[in-house]
Design an enzyme around this catalytic site. Structure first.
Site, PDB file in Angstrom:
ATOM      1  N   CYS A  94       0.856  -1.201   0.000  1.00 49.57           N
ATOM      2  CA  CYS A  94       0.000   0.000   0.000  1.00 49.57           C
ATOM      3  C   CYS A  94       0.888   1.246   0.000  1.00 49.57           C
ATOM      4  O   CYS A  94       0.616   2.229  -0.691  1.00 49.57           O
ATOM      5  CB  CYS A  94      -0.875   0.057   1.256  1.00 49.57           C
ATOM      6  N   HIS A 125       1.011   5.017  -1.228  1.00 48.22           N
ATOM      7  CA  HIS A 125       0.303   5.819  -0.224  1.00 48.22           C
ATOM      8  C   HIS A 125       1.092   5.998   1.059  1.00 48.22           C
ATOM      9  O   HIS A 125       0.506   6.144   2.138  1.00 48.22           O
ATOM     10  CB  HIS A 125      -1.061   5.188   0.071  1.00 48.22           C
ATOM     11  N   ARG A 154     -13.069   0.276  -2.705  1.00 48.50           N
ATOM     12  CA  ARG A 154     -11.806   0.982  -2.979  1.00 48.50           C
ATOM     13  C   ARG A 154     -10.601   0.142  -2.527  1.00 48.50           C
ATOM     14  O   ARG A 154      -9.582   0.083  -3.214  1.00 48.50           O
ATOM     15  CB  ARG A 154     -11.844   2.339  -2.288  1.00 48.50           C
ATOM     16  N   CYS A 204      -7.603  -1.379  -4.909  1.00 49.18           N
ATOM     17  CA  CYS A 204      -6.189  -1.116  -4.622  1.00 49.18           C
ATOM     18  C   CYS A 204      -5.388  -2.412  -4.698  1.00 49.18           C
ATOM     19  O   CYS A 204      -4.301  -2.434  -5.268  1.00 49.18           O
ATOM     20  CB  CYS A 204      -6.033  -0.495  -3.236  1.00 49.18           C
TER      21      CYS A 204
END
Lengths: 276, 204
Positions: free
Chosen positions: A185, A189, A233, A237
Site C-alpha cells: 500500500c 500511499h 476501494r 487497490c
C-alpha cells in the site's frame, strides 16, 4: 431537474478530463480546484442521495428468511436501530460477533445473523460492476448509514485495545510488500505529494492523507456511473497492487479501514460523495 | 567439518535477529496471518503472490532500510542475476520504448494473462516532454541522456536498473521488470533507447 444537471455536470467533467491530459503539470492544481467546485455545485443533486433513500427503505422493511427489519434488529454500535453518527464511529469492536467490524461488514453481519440471508449470496457480487444498472442492496444500505453521519467528526474508538490491535495490524498490512512488482500500500500511499499519472496519492499514514482517503466514500463514481463503497476501494487497490483478491468483508479490509479511518479521527465527514 | 555446519546453522538466525526491526514483529506476524487467511485467487493473480521472497522479507522487516552490509550483499545477489542480451547491444528503438513506457497494463487480475505487459514508466516518472500526464513516485527522467551521455557504462547502468532496480537500491519502490520476466531483453533495450538515444524526445 436532476437528470439534466447530472448530464451537464458529466459533460463538464469530461471536457475537464480532456483539457487535463493536454495541459501542463501546472494546470493540475487548477483542474483539482475545478473538480472541487463542481463537486460543491453537485451537492444539492448528489446521485449518492438516491441510494441513501433506497438504503433507508431496505433498512426499515422486514426482509430475509427471518422477516425482520434491520431497524428493529441491527446494532451498529450505538444501540439497536440507531444509525445517527454510527458510520463515523466504525470500525469498532462488536462483542456479539467478537470482532472489529467496519460499517459494511457490520451490516452484512446483521443481514446474515438477524435477517437470515446467506453470506455467500451477498459475497457473490458485493460491488456494482460497470454494466450493472444498480448497485447491490448492501451498497445502498451502507450509503444510507453513512448519510446519517454527515457533518459529524470521525471518532473511531481507538482507546479500545481490541480496536487498537486491529489498527496496528492494518498499519503492518500497509507495509507488506509482495507480488510480482514488490508493491505494498505504502509504495503509493506512504509518502506526501506523490502521483500516479495525474492521480494524487494521499499518504494514509498521516492525518491529512487519511482524511483525503476516507472522504467521499461511499461515493458515486463518474467513471462508469456506479455507486461504490470504501470496501470496494480497498478491493481495487489490491488489484492494482497485483495481489489476489481480498475476500469480501474480511479482516484484512477491516484492518485497513480501521487504520485509515482512525488516522482521520477528528475530521468532519462530509457524507456520501462524488468520485471521478 | 561438524563445527562449520553448526556455525552456519547458528549464523542464519543470528543475522535475522540482529536486524534492526522497525516493523513490530508481533503485529507483523499477525498481519501476515491475516493476509494469508483473507485472499482468494482471481484471474491470473494466484495466492502464491502473497508470499514474500527473501529480499521482500528483509525490506518489509526493516522499513525498507536494512543495514548497509546486508543491503550491499543483497544488491550484489540481484546484480549477479541480471541477464544481458545475447548480441551485446543495449540500445534498441526509442519509438517502441515510448509506446511501452505509456502502457500500465499487466499482471492485475483484470488483465489478460501472459506477456507482453506495459512498462508502467509514465505511471511514476516524467520522461518525454510531450507527455504531461506523468506520475511522481519516481524521479524525473527528462533529459536523462542529454545530462549523462550514452557511454557503454551508462547503457549498462540503465539496462540493469530496468532489469532489476533492486540491484542498485535494494528496497527501491521500482519493480524488477527483467528479474520477474515482465519485460523481455528486447523491450528493455527499447526503454534504454528512450532514455539515452540522442534522437529520443527525452533528450531534445
Amino acid at each position: 431537474m436532476r437528470k439534466p444537471r447530472i448530464l451537464g455536470a458529466l459533460c463538464a467533467i469530461t471536457s475537464l478530463g480532456i483539457a487535463h491530459a493536454q495541459t501542463a503539470e501546472v494546470d493540475h492544481a487548477k483542474a483539482d480546484a475545478e473538480f472541487a467546485k463542481f463537486r460543491a455545485e453537485m451537492e444539492d443533486s448528489n446521485p449518492a442521495e438516491l441510494f441513501e433513500l433506497k438504503g433507508e427503505e431496505l433498512w426499515k422493511v422486514k426482509r430475509g428468511p427471518k422477516s425482520v427489519s434491520l431497524a428493529e434488529s441491527c446494532d451498529l454500535g450505538l444501540g439497536v436501530g440507531k444509525v445517527e453518527g454510527a458510520y463515523v464511529q466504525m470500525p469498532r469492536y462488536f462483542a456479539d460477533a467478537n470482532a472489529v467490524m467496519d460499517a459494511e461488514r457490520r451490516i452484512v453481519w446483521c443481514m446474515v445473523e438477524k435477517q437470515g440471508f446467506k453470506f455467500a449470496d451477498i459475497a457473490k457480487k458485493p460491488f456494482q460492476g460497470a454494466n450493472d444498472t444498480n448497485p447491490p442492496e448492501i451498497t445502498s444500505l451502507v450509503t444510507f448509514v453513512a448519510g446519517h453521519s454527515r457533518n459529524m467528526k470521525f471518532a473511531v474508538p481507538l482507546k479500545d485495545p481490541k480496536v487498537k490491535e486491529i489498527w496496528e495490524i492494518g498499519k503492518e498490512i500497509t507495509n507488506y510488500r509482495a507480488g510480482p512488482y514488490d508493491f505494498s500500500c505504502n509504495t503509493c500511499h506512504g509518502s506526501d505529494g506523490k502521483r500516479i499519472r495525474m492521480q494524487n496519492l494521499p499518504n494514509i499514514g498521516t492525518h491529512e492523507g487519511a482524511v483525503k482517503g476516507v472522504m467521499g466514500w461511499p461515493g458515486y463514481r463518474m467513471t462508469g456511473g456506479v455507486m461504490l463503497t470504501h470496501q470496494w476501494r480497498m478491493n481495487d487497490c489490491f488489484r492494482q497492487q497485483r495481489f489476489p483478491e481480498p475476500k469480501y468483508a474480511s479482516d484484512t479490509v477491516t484492518a485497513l479501514l480501521t487504520y485509515m479511518t482512525a488516522n482521520a479521527n477528528g475530521a468532519v465527514y462530509k457524507g456520501p460523495g462524488i468520485k471521478r | 567439518m561438524t563445527k562449520k555446519i553448526i556455525l552456519a546453522a547458528l549464523a542464519a538466525p543470528c543475522l535475522a535477529a540482529s536486524l534492526p526491526v522497525q516493523a513490530d514483529a508481533a503485529y507483523r506476524g499477525k498481519a501476515i496471518e491475516t493476509i494469508k487467511r483473507d485472499f482468494q485467487p482471481r484471474g491470473q493473480a494466484d495466492l502464491d503472490r502473497l508470499a514474500e521472497d527473501g529480499l521482500q522479507t528483509i525490506c518489509n522487516r526493516t522499513g525498507n532500510n536494512p543495514p548497509e552490509y546486508i543491503a550491499k550483499r543483497l544488491e550484489a545477489d540481484q546484480m549477479a542475476a541480471v541477464k544481458y542480451p545475447a548480441d551485446g547491444k543495449l540500445m534498441g528503438d526509442w519509438k517502441k520504448g515510448e509506446k511501452l513506457a505509456q502502457s500500465g497494463r499487466g499482471f492485475t487480475w483484470s488483465d489478460k494473462p501472459g506477456l507482453p505487459v506495459g512498462g508502467n514508466c509514465y505511471n511514476c516518472h516524467q520522461i518525454s516532454p510531450k507527455e504531461t500526464a506523468f506520475g511522481t513516485v519516481g524521479p524525473t527522467l527528462l533529459h536523462f541522456g542529454k545530462l549523462r551521455g550514452n557511454t557503454p557504462e551508462t547503457q549498462k547502468y540503465v539496462y540493469s536498473k530496468i532489469f532489476n532496480a533492486k540491484a542498485h537500491n535494494v528496497c527501491s519502490d521500482m519493480p524488477r521488470f527483467g528479474h520477474v520476466d515482465a519485460l523481455k531483453p528486447e523491450q528493455i533495450k527499447d526503454l534504454v533507447a528512450l532514455l539515452l538515444d540522442p534522437e529520443s524526445p527525452v533528450n531534445k
